[in-house]
Design a protein around this motif. Sequence first.
Motif, short mmCIF file in Angstrom:
data_model
loop_
_atom_site.label_atom_id
_atom_site.label_comp_id
_atom_site.label_asym_id
_atom_site.label_seq_id
_atom_site.Cartn_x
_atom_site.Cartn_y
_atom_site.Cartn_z
N SER A 32 18.99 41.17 -5.92
CA SER A 32 20.26 42.01 -4.52
C SER A 32 20.41 40.66 -3.59
O SER A 32 21.07 39.97 -3.02
CB SER A 32 19.53 42.29 -3.08
OG SER A 32 20.90 42.76 -2.22
N THR B 151 23.09 38.55 -2.53
CA THR B 151 24.22 38.68 -1.61
C THR B 151 24.05 37.37 -1.24
O THR B 151 24.93 37.50 -0.01
CB THR B 151 23.73 39.27 -1.03
OG1 THR B 151 22.78 39.50 -0.75
CG2 THR B 151 24.55 40.82 -1.53
N TYR C 170 32.27 40.58 -2.72
CA TYR C 170 31.40 41.52 -2.15
C TYR C 170 31.31 42.52 -2.63
O TYR C 170 31.07 43.40 -2.20
CB TYR C 170 31.08 40.84 -0.62
CG TYR C 170 30.05 39.93 -0.44
CD1 TYR C 170 29.30 40.16 0.01
CD2 TYR C 170 30.22 38.39 0.34
CE1 TYR C 170 27.85 39.34 0.04
CE2 TYR C 170 29.63 37.99 0.57
CZ TYR C 170 28.16 37.11 0.64
OH TYR C 170 27.78 37.56 0.62
N TYR D 47 30.08 43.81 -5.23
CA TYR D 47 29.31 44.16 -5.41
C TYR D 47 28.50 45.22 -4.61
O TYR D 47 27.73 46.20 -5.25
CB TYR D 47 28.25 43.22 -5.01
CG TYR D 47 26.68 43.73 -4.65
CD1 TYR D 47 26.23 43.38 -6.13
CD2 TYR D 47 26.37 43.52 -3.66
CE1 TYR D 47 24.56 43.25 -5.81
CE2 TYR D 47 24.91 43.39 -3.56
CZ TYR D 47 24.07 43.30 -4.45
OH TYR D 47 22.69 43.57 -4.09
N ARG D 48 29.29 45.23 -3.89
CA ARG D 48 29.15 46.83 -2.84
C ARG D 48 29.50 48.31 -3.39
O ARG D 48 28.74 49.36 -3.64
CB ARG D 48 29.67 47.28 -1.05
CG ARG D 48 28.76 45.08 -0.44
CD ARG D 48 27.08 45.73 -0.81
NE ARG D 48 26.49 45.07 -0.11
CZ ARG D 48 25.80 44.28 0.42
NH1 ARG D 48 24.16 45.79 -0.54
NH2 ARG D 48 24.55 43.38 1.40
#
Length: 260
Positions: A26, A30, A237, A240-241
């Motif tokens: 992660s 990120t 993002y 990914y989220r």
Amino acid sequence: MIEWKVLIPFYYTVYTRLKDTMNRISYITTFFIPVLFVIYYFDRNIDLVAVILGFVALFSIYEIGYLKNDIVTTKFEKNPTLRLDKESYSILDENLKRVVLSKYIIALVSLVAIWLMGYQVLILGSFLLLIDLTYRIHNRVRGRTALITFMVLSILRYSAVPVLFVSDLFSVIMIFTITIGILRFIEKGSRKKFHLKWLQHLCKEINQFRVLYYLSLVIVAFVIDLNSVYSILAMYYLIYRTIIYLMIRIKANKNQIGFT
């Protein structure tokens, strides 16, 4: 023994904050990938040696804040988060000044090396000083003031290395303020100890909120400029989220089915 290993940049972060594989993946996803992307977006001729030295300087300084938080700040907290075992804590507590001084020296040597490579290190050095100062304040303040220092630290950590290569300082700061800083402020503020009920309600399901936050950014970026670095990062993002959210939901549904 831990005392010499903490001098290795990023080791203490992994040792105390990224203890399992998923957290490490992660962090790469990120933090490192978005930072490298921003550098590449503005400067296609990436000097990997300078980038690595920039990260060495950054984590050397940033981890001083971690160390002081874990060793010093915890002594004055009623319910501290203990990230070290008793032996490691005792060793670092006894040698804290030497460890901190060594990490300052490593950061300074890294900056000098970058300067000898022909880069202007004044802005990066200024960011590192701001990180050090902000973390000192962060480790001392309590209550909602800590939300501000936490957000500032997040923005500075993401922006520090890119500003070494990108002349548009304002854009770098705004990119990470929008994609990281504001979200981190909201997430942190939603904790019960801050007594911000509207944020608690907003982040009632944190992973769902993250998806909605980045979805909102993507929509705004689409209206303004689809090809901008903002929209690319927001889309990254969001993907990914969304994946993380779906994985959690699928796992929860499987557990529920198994339970019933």
